[in-house]
Scaffold this motif. Structure first.
Motif, PDB file in Angstrom:
ATOM      1  N   LEU A 239       3.588  -4.870  11.540  1.00 33.00           N
ATOM      2  CA  LEU A 239       3.454  -5.966  10.631  1.00 33.00           C
ATOM      3  C   LEU A 239       2.079  -6.199  10.450  1.00 33.00           C
ATOM      4  O   LEU A 239       1.092  -6.287   9.268  1.00 33.00           O
ATOM      5  CB  LEU A 239       4.134  -7.058  10.886  1.00 33.00           C
ATOM      6  CG  LEU A 239       3.940  -8.488   9.819  1.00 33.00           C
ATOM      7  CD1 LEU A 239       4.164  -8.128   8.532  1.00 33.00           C
ATOM      8  CD2 LEU A 239       4.810  -9.566  10.168  1.00 33.00           C
ATOM      9  N   SER A 240       1.298  -6.265  11.525  1.00 20.45           N
ATOM     10  CA  SER A 240      -0.204  -6.341  11.599  1.00 20.45           C
ATOM     11  C   SER A 240      -0.956  -5.384  10.653  1.00 20.45           C
ATOM     12  O   SER A 240      -1.925  -5.535   9.859  1.00 20.45           O
ATOM     13  CB  SER A 240      -0.853  -6.411  12.912  1.00 20.45           C
ATOM     14  OG  SER A 240      -0.693  -4.951  13.532  1.00 20.45           O
ATOM     15  N   GLN A 241      -0.337  -4.029  10.813  1.00 21.22           N
ATOM     16  CA  GLN A 241      -0.979  -2.977  10.109  1.00 21.22           C
ATOM     17  C   GLN A 241      -0.613  -3.293   8.404  1.00 21.22           C
ATOM     18  O   GLN A 241      -1.656  -2.801   7.661  1.00 21.22           O
ATOM     19  CB  GLN A 241      -0.348  -1.527  10.514  1.00 21.22           C
ATOM     20  CG  GLN A 241      -1.002  -1.132  11.625  1.00 21.22           C
ATOM     21  CD  GLN A 241      -2.406  -1.050  11.971  1.00 21.22           C
ATOM     22  OE1 GLN A 241      -2.904  -0.026  11.076  1.00 21.22           O
ATOM     23  NE2 GLN A 241      -2.996  -1.395  12.508  1.00 21.22           N
ATOM     24  N   LEU A 242       0.421  -3.609   8.110  1.00 21.39           N
ATOM     25  CA  LEU A 242       0.890  -4.023   6.677  1.00 21.39           C
ATOM     26  C   LEU A 242      -0.174  -4.955   6.300  1.00 21.39           C
ATOM     27  O   LEU A 242      -0.782  -4.800   5.132  1.00 21.39           O
ATOM     28  CB  LEU A 242       2.114  -4.498   6.630  1.00 21.39           C
ATOM     29  CG  LEU A 242       2.891  -4.812   5.392  1.00 21.39           C
ATOM     30  CD1 LEU A 242       2.707  -3.679   4.457  1.00 21.39           C
ATOM     31  CD2 LEU A 242       4.182  -5.407   5.273  1.00 21.39           C
ATOM     32  N   SER A 243      -0.423  -6.219   6.953  1.00 21.46           N
ATOM     33  CA  SER A 243      -1.504  -7.054   6.483  1.00 21.46           C
ATOM     34  C   SER A 243      -2.734  -6.648   6.422  1.00 21.46           C
ATOM     35  O   SER A 243      -3.700  -6.880   5.560  1.00 21.46           O
ATOM     36  CB  SER A 243      -1.474  -8.084   7.652  1.00 21.46           C
ATOM     37  OG  SER A 243      -0.216  -8.976   7.699  1.00 21.46           O
ATOM     38  N   LEU A 244      -3.158  -5.608   7.249  1.00 25.37           N
ATOM     39  CA  LEU A 244      -4.349  -5.038   7.154  1.00 25.37           C
ATOM     40  C   LEU A 244      -4.563  -4.073   5.919  1.00 25.37           C
ATOM     41  O   LEU A 244      -5.718  -4.116   5.022  1.00 25.37           O
ATOM     42  CB  LEU A 244      -4.847  -4.014   8.530  1.00 25.37           C
ATOM     43  CG  LEU A 244      -6.194  -3.235   8.251  1.00 25.37           C
ATOM     44  CD1 LEU A 244      -7.198  -4.011   8.125  1.00 25.37           C
ATOM     45  CD2 LEU A 244      -5.939  -2.217   9.686  1.00 25.37           C
ATOM     46  N   MET A 245      -3.493  -3.458   5.775  1.00 28.48           N
ATOM     47  CA  MET A 245      -3.225  -2.556   4.255  1.00 28.48           C
ATOM     48  C   MET A 245      -3.511  -3.363   3.143  1.00 28.48           C
ATOM     49  O   MET A 245      -4.091  -2.934   2.104  1.00 28.48           O
ATOM     50  CB  MET A 245      -2.132  -1.713   4.329  1.00 28.48           C
ATOM     51  CG  MET A 245      -2.134  -0.610   5.432  1.00 28.48           C
ATOM     52  SD  MET A 245      -0.589   0.493   5.222  1.00 28.48           S
ATOM     53  CE  MET A 245      -0.858   1.587   6.525  1.00 28.48           C
ATOM     54  N   ASP A 246      -2.776  -4.406   3.280  1.00 23.56           N
ATOM     55  CA  ASP A 246      -2.868  -5.393   2.200  1.00 23.56           C
ATOM     56  C   ASP A 246      -4.152  -6.139   1.830  1.00 23.56           C
ATOM     57  O   ASP A 246      -4.627  -6.218   0.592  1.00 23.56           O
ATOM     58  CB  ASP A 246      -1.825  -6.697   2.191  1.00 23.56           C
ATOM     59  CG  ASP A 246      -0.245  -6.042   1.962  1.00 23.56           C
ATOM     60  OD1 ASP A 246      -0.221  -5.022   1.192  1.00 23.56           O
ATOM     61  OD2 ASP A 246       0.669  -6.683   2.266  1.00 23.56           O
ATOM     62  N   LEU A 247      -4.814  -6.157   2.991  1.00 21.95           N
ATOM     63  CA  LEU A 247      -6.155  -6.910   2.724  1.00 21.95           C
ATOM     64  C   LEU A 247      -7.204  -5.986   2.140  1.00 21.95           C
ATOM     65  O   LEU A 247      -7.841  -6.266   1.416  1.00 21.95           O
ATOM     66  CB  LEU A 247      -6.714  -7.280   4.295  1.00 21.95           C
ATOM     67  CG  LEU A 247      -8.025  -8.021   4.162  1.00 21.95           C
ATOM     68  CD1 LEU A 247      -7.740  -9.449   3.571  1.00 21.95           C
ATOM     69  CD2 LEU A 247      -8.298  -8.510   5.734  1.00 21.95           C
ATOM     70  N   MET A 248      -7.251  -4.701   2.384  1.00 23.88           N
ATOM     71  CA  MET A 248      -7.990  -3.484   2.211  1.00 23.88           C
ATOM     72  C   MET A 248      -7.588  -3.262   0.604  1.00 23.88           C
ATOM     73  O   MET A 248      -8.238  -2.937  -0.230  1.00 23.88           O
ATOM     74  CB  MET A 248      -7.784  -2.270   2.924  1.00 23.88           C
ATOM     75  CG  MET A 248      -8.239  -2.453   4.333  1.00 23.88           C
ATOM     76  SD  MET A 248      -8.291  -1.112   5.226  1.00 23.88           S
ATOM     77  CE  MET A 248      -9.405   0.066   4.476  1.00 23.88           C
ATOM     78  N   TYR A 249      -6.215  -3.346   0.425  1.00 27.07           N
ATOM     79  CA  TYR A 249      -5.598  -3.144  -1.028  1.00 27.07           C
ATOM     80  C   TYR A 249      -6.072  -3.904  -2.215  1.00 27.07           C
ATOM     81  O   TYR A 249      -6.706  -3.569  -3.071  1.00 27.07           O
ATOM     82  CB  TYR A 249      -3.955  -3.453  -0.772  1.00 27.07           C
ATOM     83  CG  TYR A 249      -3.194  -2.365  -1.628  1.00 27.07           C
ATOM     84  CD1 TYR A 249      -3.809  -1.741  -2.825  1.00 27.07           C
ATOM     85  CD2 TYR A 249      -1.835  -2.422  -1.471  1.00 27.07           C
ATOM     86  CE1 TYR A 249      -2.748  -0.998  -3.729  1.00 27.07           C
ATOM     87  CE2 TYR A 249      -0.981  -1.458  -2.361  1.00 27.07           C
ATOM     88  CZ  TYR A 249      -1.601  -1.034  -3.255  1.00 27.07           C
ATOM     89  OH  TYR A 249      -0.582  -0.168  -4.298  1.00 27.07           O
ATOM     90  N   ILE A 250      -5.974  -5.348  -2.040  1.00 23.98           N
ATOM     91  CA  ILE A 250      -6.582  -6.147  -2.877  1.00 23.98           C
ATOM     92  C   ILE A 250      -7.941  -6.100  -2.825  1.00 23.98           C
ATOM     93  O   ILE A 250      -8.531  -6.497  -4.084  1.00 23.98           O
ATOM     94  CB  ILE A 250      -5.880  -7.606  -2.701  1.00 23.98           C
ATOM     95  CG1 ILE A 250      -5.940  -8.381  -3.753  1.00 23.98           C
ATOM     96  CG2 ILE A 250      -6.554  -8.393  -1.504  1.00 23.98           C
ATOM     97  CD1 ILE A 250      -5.206  -9.679  -3.894  1.00 23.98           C
ATOM     98  N   SER A 251      -8.580  -5.909  -1.873  1.00 28.08           N
ATOM     99  CA  SER A 251     -10.181  -5.897  -1.971  1.00 28.08           C
ATOM    100  C   SER A 251     -10.588  -4.701  -2.577  1.00 28.08           C
ATOM    101  O   SER A 251     -11.954  -4.832  -3.054  1.00 28.08           O
ATOM    102  CB  SER A 251     -10.928  -5.949  -0.363  1.00 28.08           C
ATOM    103  OG  SER A 251     -10.131  -7.081   0.324  1.00 28.08           O
ATOM    104  N   THR A 252      -9.809  -3.636  -2.856  1.00 24.71           N
ATOM    105  CA  THR A 252     -10.308  -2.389  -3.601  1.00 24.71           C
ATOM    106  C   THR A 252     -10.411  -2.821  -5.074  1.00 24.71           C
ATOM    107  O   THR A 252     -11.320  -1.951  -5.578  1.00 24.71           O
ATOM    108  CB  THR A 252      -9.215  -1.406  -3.334  1.00 24.71           C
ATOM    109  OG1 THR A 252      -9.222  -1.219  -2.018  1.00 24.71           O
ATOM    110  CG2 THR A 252      -9.830  -0.170  -4.026  1.00 24.71           C
ATOM    111  N   THR A 253      -9.624  -3.465  -5.667  1.00 22.24           N
ATOM    112  CA  THR A 253      -9.795  -3.672  -7.061  1.00 22.24           C
ATOM    113  C   THR A 253     -10.094  -4.949  -7.624  1.00 22.24           C
ATOM    114  O   THR A 253     -10.919  -5.079  -8.427  1.00 22.24           O
ATOM    115  CB  THR A 253      -8.219  -3.471  -7.664  1.00 22.24           C
ATOM    116  OG1 THR A 253      -7.403  -4.240  -7.090  1.00 22.24           O
ATOM    117  CG2 THR A 253      -7.826  -2.121  -7.073  1.00 22.24           C
TER     118      THR A 253
END
Length: 312
Positions: free
Chosen positions: A62-76
């Motif tokens: 779950l911590s990795q999912l949060s990290l991915m989501d954080l980078m995800y939304i910061s990309t666009t």
């Protein structure tokens, strides 16, 4: 202007909202969503890192999912907001490639990670005695590393292809970020081979994991119904329903967007669907996992309760 677009390497992002008061109001809503998503995912990462009660395979994933989501939304989102407020919709050729690479990496890696989380719940509920062996720390690291590596390789292949396409039409991308399928109509060559590869890639990284998740939770539901303890049944059902909510919000619009032929797609519809998996899902994930999870709520009380007592 047309001549300049054809000779320049830069692209133009037409954006998501109209340049008026309504668009400005919607933009402020997106900024609020971005703030909530950043705060929520950062909090989840911090809680899982510092609270020993959350040092389990499920929360490690779950911590990795949060990290991915954080980078995800910061990309666009930051680039979209900057373009709207500045009135300049341009993005450099290199910037478009970087944005496309990180977006596709997060999209594919998160799809694989969600499948790993489904497998974790399947083993925990259907094979609890084998859980320590099947979901060891080493296995978790392998799942996470595999998700990142496979997502990066797939993203790199798509990005390199997109940057080598000869663009002889207008450089205006009818989207709010550099999405490769939205760039294909601007090419002056036939891209049917690449569109087929998009179909294959989407099937491998999104459709197959989604089918695997569905099968896993089908087995989980059957196992839950046969549980004798009501408390265990309720906890298992809550955890699974939470994960299925996340999966539905993420996979459904993604698969529907990328598996349709180009002649059945419209830029307006694609942008609306993209809002779900690029903006709303990163915000909803930490909310869903925290508000419907007693262990996370307990960790919040322990961690932030400690902080408050120190301040007093």
């Amino acid at each position: 202007m047309e001549k300049q677009n054809q000779t320049s390497n830069d692209f133009i992002l037409l954006g998501l909202f109209p340049k008026n008061q309504t668009g400005l109001l919607l933009l402020f809503f997106i900024i609020l969503v971005f703030f909530l998503a950043s705060l929520g995912n950062s909090t989840m990462i911090h809680l899982i890192r510092v609270d020993p009660h959350l040092h389990t395979p499920m929360y490690f994933l779950l911590s990795q999912l949060s990290l991915m989501d954080l980078m995800y939304i910061s990309t666009t989102i930051p680039k979209m907001v900057l373009n709207f407020l500045s009135g300049q919709n341009g993005i450099s050729f290199l910037g478009c490639g970087v944005q496309s690479f990180f977006f596709l990496t997060m999209a594919c890696s998160e799809g694989l990670l969600l499948a790993s989380m489904a497998y974790d719940r399947y083993v925990a509920i259907c094979h609890p005695l084998h859980y320590p062996n099947r979901m060891s720390r080493r296995m978790c690291v392998q799942m996470i590393t595999g998700s990142w590596i496979l997502g990066s390789i797939n993203s790199l292949a798509h990005t390199v292809y997109a940057l080598h396409i000869p663009y002889c039409q207008s450089r205006a991308i009818d989207h709010f970020f550099c999405d490769v399928p939205a760039m294909l109509p601007l090419a002056c060559i036939d891209t049917w081979i690449y569109e087929y590869m998009v179909f294959v890639s989407t099937s491998l990284f999104l459709l197959l994991p989604f089918l695997g998740i569905t099968a896993s939770y089908g087995r989980v539901v059957l196992a839950v119904f046969h549980m004798r303890a009501k408390e265990g049944r309720k906890k298992a059902f809550t955890t699974c329903s939470t994960h299925l909510t996340v999966v539905t919000f993420y996979y459904a619009p993604f698969v529907y967007t990328y598996l349709r032929p180009r002649n059945l797609r419209s830029p307006a519809e694609d942008k609306i669907l993209a809002v779900f998996y690029t903006i709303l899902t990163p915000m909803l994930n930490p909310i869903i996992y925290s508000l419907r999870n007693k262990e996370v709520l307990g960790a919040m009380k322990r961690v932030f309760g400690t902080f408050s007592s120190k301040k007093e």
